[in-house]
Design a protein around this motif. Sequence first.
Motif, PDB file in Angstrom:
ATOM      1  N   GLN A 112      61.646  51.180  38.160  1.00 45.31           N
ATOM      2  CA  GLN A 112      61.795  49.856  37.541  1.00 45.31           C
ATOM      3  C   GLN A 112      60.514  49.427  36.846  1.00 45.31           C
ATOM      4  O   GLN A 112      59.412  49.662  37.314  1.00 45.31           O
ATOM      5  N   MET A 113      60.695  48.774  35.706  1.00 38.85           N
ATOM      6  CA  MET A 113      59.578  48.216  34.952  1.00 38.85           C
ATOM      7  C   MET A 113      59.615  46.698  35.125  1.00 38.85           C
ATOM      8  O   MET A 113      60.661  46.076  34.955  1.00 38.85           O
ATOM      9  N   SER A 114      58.504  46.109  35.523  1.00 39.50           N
ATOM     10  CA  SER A 114      58.462  44.649  35.655  1.00 39.50           C
ATOM     11  C   SER A 114      57.255  44.107  34.893  1.00 39.50           C
ATOM     12  O   SER A 114      56.385  44.864  34.457  1.00 39.50           O
ATOM     13  N   ARG A 115      57.249  42.812  34.759  1.00 44.32           N
ATOM     14  CA  ARG A 115      56.222  42.171  33.935  1.00 44.32           C
ATOM     15  C   ARG A 115      55.676  40.976  34.700  1.00 44.32           C
ATOM     16  O   ARG A 115      56.444  40.110  35.119  1.00 44.32           O
ATOM     17  N   VAL A 116      54.373  40.956  34.911  1.00 47.82           N
ATOM     18  CA  VAL A 116      53.743  39.775  35.497  1.00 47.82           C
ATOM     19  C   VAL A 116      53.330  38.910  34.308  1.00 47.82           C
ATOM     20  O   VAL A 116      52.439  39.284  33.546  1.00 47.82           O
ATOM     21  N   PRO A 117      53.990  37.753  34.100  1.00 46.44           N
ATOM     22  CA  PRO A 117      53.804  37.027  32.842  1.00 46.44           C
ATOM     23  C   PRO A 117      52.415  36.420  32.657  1.00 46.44           C
ATOM     24  O   PRO A 117      52.001  36.144  31.540  1.00 46.44           O
ATOM     25  N   GLY A 118      51.680  36.221  33.735  1.00 48.43           N
ATOM     26  CA  GLY A 118      50.347  35.626  33.619  1.00 48.43           C
ATOM     27  C   GLY A 118      49.976  35.043  34.973  1.00 48.43           C
ATOM     28  O   GLY A 118      50.820  34.886  35.845  1.00 48.43           O
ATOM     29  N   PHE A 119      48.736  34.710  35.158  1.00 47.65           N
ATOM     30  CA  PHE A 119      48.263  34.225  36.458  1.00 47.65           C
ATOM     31  C   PHE A 119      47.923  32.740  36.357  1.00 47.65           C
ATOM     32  O   PHE A 119      46.917  32.359  35.750  1.00 47.65           O
ATOM     33  N   PHE A 120      48.800  31.903  36.938  1.00 42.33           N
ATOM     34  CA  PHE A 120      48.562  30.455  37.017  1.00 42.33           C
ATOM     35  C   PHE A 120      48.261  29.834  35.656  1.00 42.33           C
ATOM     36  O   PHE A 120      47.341  29.033  35.513  1.00 42.33           O
ATOM     37  N   SER A 121      49.016  30.252  34.652  1.00 44.00           N
ATOM     38  CA  SER A 121      48.891  29.680  33.301  1.00 44.00           C
ATOM     39  C   SER A 121      47.465  29.755  32.750  1.00 44.00           C
ATOM     40  O   SER A 121      47.023  28.884  32.006  1.00 44.00           O
ATOM     41  N   ARG A 122      46.742  30.794  33.131  1.00 42.21           N
ATOM     42  CA  ARG A 122      45.375  30.949  32.629  1.00 42.21           C
ATOM     43  C   ARG A 122      45.404  31.201  31.120  1.00 42.21           C
ATOM     44  O   ARG A 122      46.304  31.833  30.596  1.00 42.21           O
ATOM     45  N   LYS A 123      44.393  30.706  30.435  1.00 41.02           N
ATOM     46  CA  LYS A 123      44.314  30.885  28.983  1.00 41.02           C
ATOM     47  C   LYS A 123      43.260  31.950  28.669  1.00 41.02           C
ATOM     48  O   LYS A 123      42.215  31.670  28.088  1.00 41.02           O
ATOM     49  N   ASP A 124      43.545  33.169  29.092  1.00 41.60           N
ATOM     50  CA  ASP A 124      42.572  34.260  28.942  1.00 41.60           C
ATOM     51  C   ASP A 124      42.714  35.022  27.629  1.00 41.60           C
ATOM     52  O   ASP A 124      41.916  35.888  27.337  1.00 41.60           O
ATOM     53  N   LEU A 125      43.747  34.787  26.860  1.00 42.26           N
ATOM     54  CA  LEU A 125      43.998  35.396  25.547  1.00 42.26           C
ATOM     55  C   LEU A 125      44.459  36.851  25.616  1.00 42.26           C
ATOM     56  O   LEU A 125      45.274  37.298  24.829  1.00 42.26           O
ATOM     57  N   GLY A 126      43.923  37.604  26.531  1.00 43.97           N
ATOM     58  CA  GLY A 126      44.300  39.013  26.653  1.00 43.97           C
ATOM     59  C   GLY A 126      43.315  39.740  27.543  1.00 43.97           C
ATOM     60  O   GLY A 126      42.236  39.230  27.855  1.00 43.97           O
ATOM     61  N   TYR A 127      43.708  40.937  27.984  1.00 46.32           N
ATOM     62  CA  TYR A 127      42.880  41.710  28.915  1.00 46.32           C
ATOM     63  C   TYR A 127      42.568  43.083  28.334  1.00 46.32           C
ATOM     64  O   TYR A 127      43.298  44.050  28.564  1.00 46.32           O
ATOM     65  N   PRO A 128      41.478  43.194  27.577  1.00 52.84           N
ATOM     66  CA  PRO A 128      41.108  44.497  27.018  1.00 52.84           C
ATOM     67  C   PRO A 128      40.705  45.513  28.088  1.00 52.84           C
ATOM     68  O   PRO A 128      40.732  46.710  27.843  1.00 52.84           O
ATOM     69  N   LEU A 129      40.325  45.023  29.285  1.00 56.96           N
ATOM     70  CA  LEU A 129      39.806  45.927  30.324  1.00 56.96           C
ATOM     71  C   LEU A 129      40.667  45.887  31.567  1.00 56.96           C
ATOM     72  O   LEU A 129      41.099  44.819  32.018  1.00 56.96           O
ATOM     73  N   LEU A 130      40.890  47.068  32.141  1.00 56.64           N
ATOM     74  CA  LEU A 130      41.608  47.215  33.408  1.00 56.64           C
ATOM     75  C   LEU A 130      40.864  48.237  34.253  1.00 56.64           C
ATOM     76  O   LEU A 130      40.530  49.323  33.777  1.00 56.64           O
ATOM     77  N   GLU A 131      40.570  47.872  35.483  1.00 54.48           N
ATOM     78  CA  GLU A 131      39.924  48.820  36.398  1.00 54.48           C
ATOM     79  C   GLU A 131      40.623  48.708  37.751  1.00 54.48           C
ATOM     80  O   GLU A 131      40.888  47.603  38.235  1.00 54.48           O
ATOM     81  N   VAL A 132      40.924  49.863  38.341  1.00 53.36           N
ATOM     82  CA  VAL A 132      41.646  49.891  39.614  1.00 53.36           C
ATOM     83  C   VAL A 132      40.660  50.150  40.736  1.00 53.36           C
ATOM     84  O   VAL A 132      39.751  50.985  40.609  1.00 53.36           O
ATOM     85  N   GLY A 133      40.830  49.422  41.855  1.00 50.94           N
ATOM     86  CA  GLY A 133      39.943  49.583  43.006  1.00 50.94           C
ATOM     87  C   GLY A 133      40.114  50.927  43.683  1.00 50.94           C
ATOM     88  O   GLY A 133      41.028  51.697  43.343  1.00 50.94           O
ATOM     89  N   PRO A 134      39.253  51.224  44.656  1.00 53.75           N
ATOM     90  CA  PRO A 134      39.333  52.511  45.358  1.00 53.75           C
ATOM     91  C   PRO A 134      40.679  52.675  46.053  1.00 53.75           C
ATOM     92  O   PRO A 134      41.377  51.691  46.317  1.00 53.75           O
ATOM     93  N   PRO A 135      41.071  53.930  46.367  1.00 52.41           N
ATOM     94  CA  PRO A 135      42.325  54.173  47.098  1.00 52.41           C
ATOM     95  C   PRO A 135      42.359  53.369  48.390  1.00 52.41           C
ATOM     96  O   PRO A 135      41.319  53.009  48.950  1.00 52.41           O
ATOM     97  N   GLU A 136      43.558  53.110  48.889  1.00 53.95           N
ATOM     98  CA  GLU A 136      43.709  52.216  50.044  1.00 53.95           C
ATOM     99  C   GLU A 136      43.004  52.733  51.291  1.00 53.95           C
ATOM    100  O   GLU A 136      42.691  51.958  52.180  1.00 53.95           O
ATOM    101  N   SER A 137      42.752  54.032  51.361  1.00 51.68           N
ATOM    102  CA  SER A 137      42.047  54.568  52.535  1.00 51.68           C
ATOM    103  C   SER A 137      40.673  53.930  52.679  1.00 51.68           C
ATOM    104  O   SER A 137      40.160  53.783  53.779  1.00 51.68           O
ATOM    105  N   THR A 138      40.063  53.533  51.563  1.00 55.53           N
ATOM    106  CA  THR A 138      38.738  52.903  51.645  1.00 55.53           C
ATOM    107  C   THR A 138      38.809  51.400  51.459  1.00 55.53           C
ATOM    108  O   THR A 138      37.860  50.701  51.734  1.00 55.53           O
TER     109      THR A 138
END
Length: 383
Positions: A112-138
């Motif tokens: 399934q594909m879902s969409r998180v429309p935004g976080f608390f109506s923040r006016k961030d314009l867009g997110y050029p950067l995405l970084e994922v945290g370490p695997p859950e083991s850490t």
Amino acid sequence: GKGKGAGRVWPDAPPEEIDVLRVADANQWAPAKTGILSVNFHPRADLLLCCSRDKRVRLFQIDGEDNPLLSSLRFRDRGRLSCAKFSASGEKVIASFEDSVAVGVWDLHSGQMSRVPGFFSRKDLGYPLLEVGPPESTSGRLAGGGRAMFALGAKNGSVLLVDERQKSLAGSFAMSREAAALCFQPSRPLLFSADGGGDLYCWDIRSSRCRQRISSESLGTLRISSLDCCDLGGGGALGTGSQSLLAIGSNTGIVSVFGLDDVSSSASSSVPSSLNSHTHRQSQESGLVLSNTTALKDLKNLVTEADSVKFHPSGQLLCVASSKSKDALRLVHSQSLSVYLNWPRGRAPAKKTCTVDFSADGRFLAMGDDKGAVKLVQFPLFS
């Protein structure tokens, strides 16, 4: 192979020459028709995600020989796709957009594909950067509750920390200018970020406080293009004892490697005032900080913007690359901070390298180029 990454005993990488085998292109069965935006290996399985400018995300099973295509998805959001990566749990693919506050989530179990429309109506314009945290083991050590996290860097200077499972905002940080680079420290609750003015920030994930802010003047960089952090075993880099390294790629092509050191709150007075945040409260917990703004080494092999810096999961290798010129890719031995001369010899696998990633088991390095190919090499040392 399973049991990858954390807790593994790695063989020592030689400082002068390293065996590198060119293998079949990772996306030979479905090359993209446009440039590659991001390549990302799964935290546990032999899967590689390739994200391209045509808004397609393709998943390949990586064996170095056939590399079959497993699945493909096209995001239908109006915004321009900026990045896609596996989530920290490995159960989802997260996608961010240059000019939309929506975040795309592809559940790999249900499809399934879902969409998180935004976080608390923040006016961030867009997110050029995405970084994922370490695997859950850490991440149990990391976030205090074992939560899998990812971070978004916004055009207005906000950095958002998002709980992957709840799809909710876990914290937000503010920088002076637009977000330019992000990276998590792999074993500590720290997030590093850089803004468009070249300032570097170190955030405590648990307290949402700024531990440290360092100006571009102190760092000696004009503008920061990329960041990555690693834990290093043995005697540390260049015999300094620094067990954690931070690589900072700049718009000039210079990659500066700094040591991070443990400083307790009682010792924080020993950190020069130029290295402390004047505008944010200092965290009272002990932790890693940049205790010296003189780099352990400035790597000057690239002459155009160093927009990719990536450490091997063992911490022993560092790959640096620029998408702005041909054959601009080098491999560095982290402990001696010396550049390998035997690879690449002359021509790099990708003419213009836009994005790089190492596999979690350390066997492969993937390099996405501006034409839609993802080149792949294998390290016999780690196989």
